[in-house]
Write a protein that holds these residues in place. Structure first.
Motif, PDB file in Angstrom:
ATOM      1  N   LYS A  45       0.812  -1.299  -0.099  1.00 52.50           N
ATOM      2  CA  LYS A  45      -0.087   0.083  -0.006  1.00 52.50           C
ATOM      3  C   LYS A  45       0.645   1.298  -0.053  1.00 52.50           C
ATOM      4  O   LYS A  45       1.952   1.097   0.143  1.00 52.50           O
ATOM      5  CB  LYS A  45      -0.960   0.186   1.182  1.00 52.50           C
ATOM      6  CG  LYS A  45      -0.303   0.251   2.485  1.00 52.50           C
ATOM      7  CD  LYS A  45      -1.660   0.290   3.631  1.00 52.50           C
ATOM      8  CE  LYS A  45      -0.876   0.306   4.987  1.00 52.50           C
ATOM      9  NZ  LYS A  45      -1.824   0.574   6.029  1.00 52.50           N
ATOM     10  N   ASN A  46       0.338   2.327  -0.291  1.00 55.07           N
ATOM     11  CA  ASN A  46       0.916   3.687  -0.391  1.00 55.07           C
ATOM     12  C   ASN A  46       2.055   3.677  -1.692  1.00 55.07           C
ATOM     13  O   ASN A  46       2.880   4.514  -1.332  1.00 55.07           O
ATOM     14  CB  ASN A  46       1.374   4.212   1.005  1.00 55.07           C
ATOM     15  CG  ASN A  46       0.523   4.019   2.184  1.00 55.07           C
ATOM     16  OD1 ASN A  46      -0.750   4.498   1.865  1.00 55.07           O
ATOM     17  ND2 ASN A  46       0.967   3.933   3.346  1.00 55.07           N
ATOM     18  N   GLN A  47       1.503   3.275  -2.630  1.00 56.24           N
ATOM     19  CA  GLN A  47       2.479   3.607  -3.690  1.00 56.24           C
ATOM     20  C   GLN A  47       2.354   5.147  -4.228  1.00 56.24           C
ATOM     21  O   GLN A  47       1.364   5.630  -3.843  1.00 56.24           O
ATOM     22  CB  GLN A  47       1.892   2.527  -5.101  1.00 56.24           C
ATOM     23  CG  GLN A  47       2.814   2.878  -6.137  1.00 56.24           C
ATOM     24  CD  GLN A  47       2.384   1.978  -7.317  1.00 56.24           C
ATOM     25  OE1 GLN A  47       1.946   0.630  -6.958  1.00 56.24           O
ATOM     26  NE2 GLN A  47       2.431   2.173  -8.479  1.00 56.24           N
ATOM     27  N   THR A  48       3.431   5.504  -4.698  1.00 58.73           N
ATOM     28  CA  THR A  48       3.328   7.177  -4.966  1.00 58.73           C
ATOM     29  C   THR A  48       2.317   7.539  -6.062  1.00 58.73           C
ATOM     30  O   THR A  48       2.072   6.623  -7.001  1.00 58.73           O
ATOM     31  CB  THR A  48       4.661   7.477  -5.475  1.00 58.73           C
ATOM     32  OG1 THR A  48       5.829   7.124  -4.609  1.00 58.73           O
ATOM     33  CG2 THR A  48       4.840   9.178  -6.043  1.00 58.73           C
ATOM     34  N   PRO A  49       1.489   8.384  -5.895  1.00 61.44           N
ATOM     35  CA  PRO A  49       0.411   8.599  -6.847  1.00 61.44           C
ATOM     36  C   PRO A  49       1.046   9.119  -8.251  1.00 61.44           C
ATOM     37  O   PRO A  49       2.146   9.357  -8.247  1.00 61.44           O
ATOM     38  CB  PRO A  49      -0.422   9.866  -6.218  1.00 61.44           C
ATOM     39  CG  PRO A  49       0.065   9.903  -4.819  1.00 61.44           C
ATOM     40  CD  PRO A  49       1.232   9.162  -4.567  1.00 61.44           C
ATOM     41  N   LYS A  50       0.073   8.852  -9.296  1.00 58.54           N
ATOM     42  CA  LYS A  50       0.759   9.008 -10.464  1.00 58.54           C
ATOM     43  C   LYS A  50      -0.294   9.481 -11.486  1.00 58.54           C
ATOM     44  O   LYS A  50      -1.600   8.796 -11.610  1.00 58.54           O
ATOM     45  CB  LYS A  50       1.516   7.712 -11.131  1.00 58.54           C
ATOM     46  CG  LYS A  50       1.886   7.899 -12.673  1.00 58.54           C
ATOM     47  CD  LYS A  50       3.125   8.696 -12.719  1.00 58.54           C
ATOM     48  CE  LYS A  50       3.516   8.724 -14.132  1.00 58.54           C
ATOM     49  NZ  LYS A  50       4.386   9.833 -14.673  1.00 58.54           N
ATOM     50  N   GLY A  51      -0.348  10.476 -12.251  1.00 59.22           N
ATOM     51  CA  GLY A  51      -1.331  10.777 -13.114  1.00 59.22           C
ATOM     52  C   GLY A  51      -2.580  11.076 -12.599  1.00 59.22           C
ATOM     53  O   GLY A  51      -2.712  12.073 -11.489  1.00 59.22           O
ATOM     54  N   GLU A  52      -3.850  10.534 -12.851  1.00 57.53           N
ATOM     55  CA  GLU A  52      -4.999  10.819 -12.583  1.00 57.53           C
ATOM     56  C   GLU A  52      -5.292   9.925 -11.255  1.00 57.53           C
ATOM     57  O   GLU A  52      -6.417  10.007 -10.889  1.00 57.53           O
ATOM     58  CB  GLU A  52      -5.913  10.532 -13.636  1.00 57.53           C
ATOM     59  CG  GLU A  52      -5.926  11.678 -14.546  1.00 57.53           C
ATOM     60  CD  GLU A  52      -7.004  11.273 -15.941  1.00 57.53           C
ATOM     61  OE1 GLU A  52      -8.125  10.374 -15.371  1.00 57.53           O
ATOM     62  OE2 GLU A  52      -6.847  11.809 -16.787  1.00 57.53           O
TER      63      GLU A  52
END
Length: 156
Positions: free
Chosen positions: A95-102
């Motif tokens: 969990k808590n992967q870096t956000p990306k794009g939308e």
């Protein structure tokens, strides 16, 4: 890799040591679990052919993709092929992967790691690893007419 990282005294320890290195964001520690000529295939099929490439790929991942991630070992099983070779399967949750794009809040991911390990002297080391995402409700993948990759279930 000048530090003396903990070595696995049995195959069962490999997934826990991998998770520990991940949570410390320590690419050197993670790479120390692998032989110099180890193979590693990630969830999208990127394939690294040695310890140094495995280290560099994970250092990049910790910096750009997984810096705040949380990896938890859920279950593991060992199948001994001989007294000195084993296959270790490990189910994990990320969990808590870096956000990306939308995608502002990436959802939980679950995966299965396959580690092929060998006993060298008194410790166990990974010679090959493969990471596979678990796609809920899917049986396989397909590429549609537009070239779009999708996970599908033929039972529904």
């Amino acid at each position: 890799m000048s530090k003396n990282y903990k070595k696995a005294s049995n195959p069962e320890q490999i997934p826990a040591l991998f998770t520990d290195a991940w949570m410390k964001r320590d690419a050197d520690m993670l790479a120390s679990l692998f032989t110099e000529d180890a193979e590693f295939v990630n969830v999208v099929g990127l394939w690294w052919h040695n310890r140094e490439d495995i280290k560099e790929a994970h250092a990049y991942g910790f910096d750009k993709i997984f810096g705040d991630s949380d990896l938890v070992l859920r279950e593991s099983r060992v199948k001994y092929l001989s007294d000195e070779i084993a296959v270790v399967h490990a189910r994990m949750r990320l969990k808590n992967q870096t956000p990306k794009g939308e995608v502002n809040t990436p959802s939980l991911r679950q995966n299965i790691f396959t580690f092929v390990v060998q006993k060298l002297e008194s410790s166990w080391i990974c010679v090959s690893a493969h990471n596979t995402d678990i796609i809920p409700g899917a049986e396989t993948n397909i590429i549609d007419e537009e070239g779009e990759f999708k996970s599908v279930n033929y039972r529904d």
